[in-house]
Design an enzyme around this catalytic site. Structure first.
Site, mmCIF file in Angstrom:
data_model
loop_
_atom_site.group_PDB
_atom_site.id
_atom_site.type_symbol
_atom_site.label_atom_id
_atom_site.label_comp_id
_atom_site.label_asym_id
_atom_site.label_seq_id
_atom_site.Cartn_x
_atom_site.Cartn_y
_atom_site.Cartn_z
ATOM 1 N N GLY A 214 -5.160 -60.759 4.606
ATOM 2 C CA GLY A 214 -4.693 -59.983 3.460
ATOM 3 C C GLY A 214 -3.458 -59.171 3.792
ATOM 4 O O GLY A 214 -2.477 -59.146 3.031
ATOM 5 N N CYS A 215 -3.493 -58.502 4.948
ATOM 6 C CA CYS A 215 -2.326 -57.742 5.401
ATOM 7 C C CYS A 215 -1.114 -58.657 5.554
ATOM 8 O O CYS A 215 0.000 -58.342 5.118
ATOM 9 C CB CYS A 215 -2.618 -57.081 6.748
#
Length: 485
Positions: A214-215
């Site tokens: 996600g990052c």
């Protein structure tokens, strides 16, 4: 001003093992063509197995970090990650309103992998308000549900519906992400209040090493938009990069839990340097979704259970005969390009075998006159044109990559079908041919030869070979689908 290398700022927490947080952000930004900068919102004691402790520096120091960057550096894009308290959110909000960076991508870190909420009610409310200052939001399925004030979506249509709702309420575009779902294909869609603007699909890869995806995606998306100034294109390029980074994740050995993706793996491959691990195995993993679709095709299922009609089977065999004649020519072309005598002999033997198989089809299963009056279908023609294009490239790695799925997928499908054979099966003799050890050995040899050719190739040839392999996998699927269409 558009810089050749955009300055991209990550405002997020840390991960001392490097797989998530600002450490992952900086790798993703660099891999995707940006110059990475970071402002720390939280010091997180975590590893691949979980979070142990979190320390939030005072907001005065957070503000000092933010101002130190923006007072000196022109910021082309901002990625917002972990903003764990209402005080941190308010500090970042004040800075955004004052500085007004050109691009803001918010990854709303709100729900832990365990499902626990990371923010209290007041902080969640503040983050929803902050979302109105973002250009794009990149929540996962549980975080999207929090933003939509709903239960987590159970399928892709429900995910898209929640994304559309959040886009309408925040005024930001929303990237709906399918990573938390269970489909064989992982979809990521850019959604506005009016619905889906674009969608990128990639096969789900069999690895547990997805920590920090996600990052990484949000940072990649901010960076690619700063480069290309087009959100649909930025999403396509970001997800392509992330899929490749996930595919290389198992090359790393980081921790005993869920390890990180290999942020620089695609970059190392593109540089043409040594690539750890078999490239062909990576390709095979990347096409797992295509192979799963082949297994579920009506033709394959009916052939396996014996319910396939004779007309469809005869048509398939006639097309296969048409295919084998041209395929033999491509195998001979590979022999001409080979510089190793053993490899040349292998391709020539396969070419002869393909012709012999065509003759056996005529004699044992379908009459020659049926083959002669059967025109190659559009699917067959397109597949054979793909071989012709690979031949015309004059590139040994590209041609062997194009030919490889004809061995590998056929053997894979055949192994599954052979297990379904039984006494009295209407196609028992045909299914028995799939269990041929000689063909299994030829498949292993084709993989070995192609691997060597691709490892020796330069970066451009590797990329072309990867495309040729995947295209052949798609053509194989269409060939198996055609008889019952």
């Amino acid at each position: 001003m558009i810089r050749p290398v955009p300055n991209v700022l990550s405002i997020a927490g840390t991960d001392p093992t490097g797989g998530a947080g600002i450490q992952a952000d900086l790798k993703a930004i660099a891999a995707c063509g940006g110059y990475g900068m970071s402002v720390v919102t939280a010091l997180v004691a975590q590893n691949t197995q979980g979070v142990r402790a979190v320390h939030y520096p005072g907001t005065e120091f957070l503000r000092a970090q933010l101002d130190a960057v923006s007072d000196d550096v022109a910021i082309d894009a901002v990625k917002l990650g972990m903003l764990g308290t209402i005080e941190v959110i308010d500090t970042v909000r004040e800075w955004l309103e004052r500085v007004r960076p050109a691009v803001v991508v918010l990854d709303p870190v709100m729900v832990a992998t365990s499902g626990d909420r990371l923010l209290d009610a007041a902080a969640e409310k503040a983050l929803r308000e902050l979302a109105q200052l973002a250009d794009v939001l990149t929540p996962n399925v549980p975080e999207l549900a929090v933003l939509a004030d709903a239960e987590p979506a159970a399928d892709w249509p429900a995910t898209l519906a929640q994304a559309r709702q959040v886009a309408a309420s925040t005024g930001a575009l929303v990237v709906a992400k399918g990573g938390h779902l269970t489909d064989d294909t992982v979809s990521d869609a850019l959604v506005g209040p009016g619905g889906v603007l674009t969608q990128a699909d990639h096969p789900r890869l069999a690895t547990r090493n997805t920590h920090g995806t996600g990052c990484s995606l949000s940072s990649a998306l901010a960076t690619r938009f700063a480069v290309v100034a087009d959100w649909p294109r930025a999403l396509a390029e970001s997800t392509d990069w992330l899929a490749a980074a996930i595919a290389r994740a198992d090359d790393l050995d980081v921790g005993r839990g869920n390890g990180p993706v290999h942020h620089l793996g695609p970059l190392w491959e593109a540089a043409g340097g040594p690539v750890p691990g078999p490239i062909t195995a990576w390709w095979w993993q990347q096409t797992s979704g295509i192979r799963a679709e082949i297994d579920e095709l009506p033709f394959v299922r009916a052939l396996g259970d014996g319910s396939l009609g004779t007309d469809a089977f005869t048509w398939y065999l006639a097309q296969d005969a048409r295919y084998l004649g041209r395929y033999a020519t491509s195998l001979a072309a590979a022999a001409e390009l080979a510089t190793d005598e053993n490899e040349r002999a292998f391709w020539l033997e396969c070419s002869t075998s393909a012709i012999a198989t065509e003759l056996q089809l005529h004699e044992s299963w379908v009459a020659p006159e049926i083959v002669e009056r059967t025109e190659p279908s559009a699917v067959t023609t397109t597949y054979l044109d793909h071989f012709a294009a690979a031949e015309s490239s004059g590139d040994y790695a590209v041609l062997t990559a194009a030919l490889l799925p004809c061995f590998w997928i056929y053997a894979d499908v055949g192994d599954a079908l052979a297990t379904r054979n039984r006494p009295g099966h209407p196609y028992a003799d045909w299914l028995a041919t799939y269990a041929d050890e000689a063909f299994a050995a030829a498949t292993r040899r084709a993989i070995e030869i192609t691997e060597g050719a691709v490892q020796r190739a330069d970066a451009s040839s590797r990329r072309a070979a990867a495309r040729a392999f995947r295209a052949s996998c798609v053509h194989e699927k269409e060939f198996f689908a055609a008889p019952l269409r």
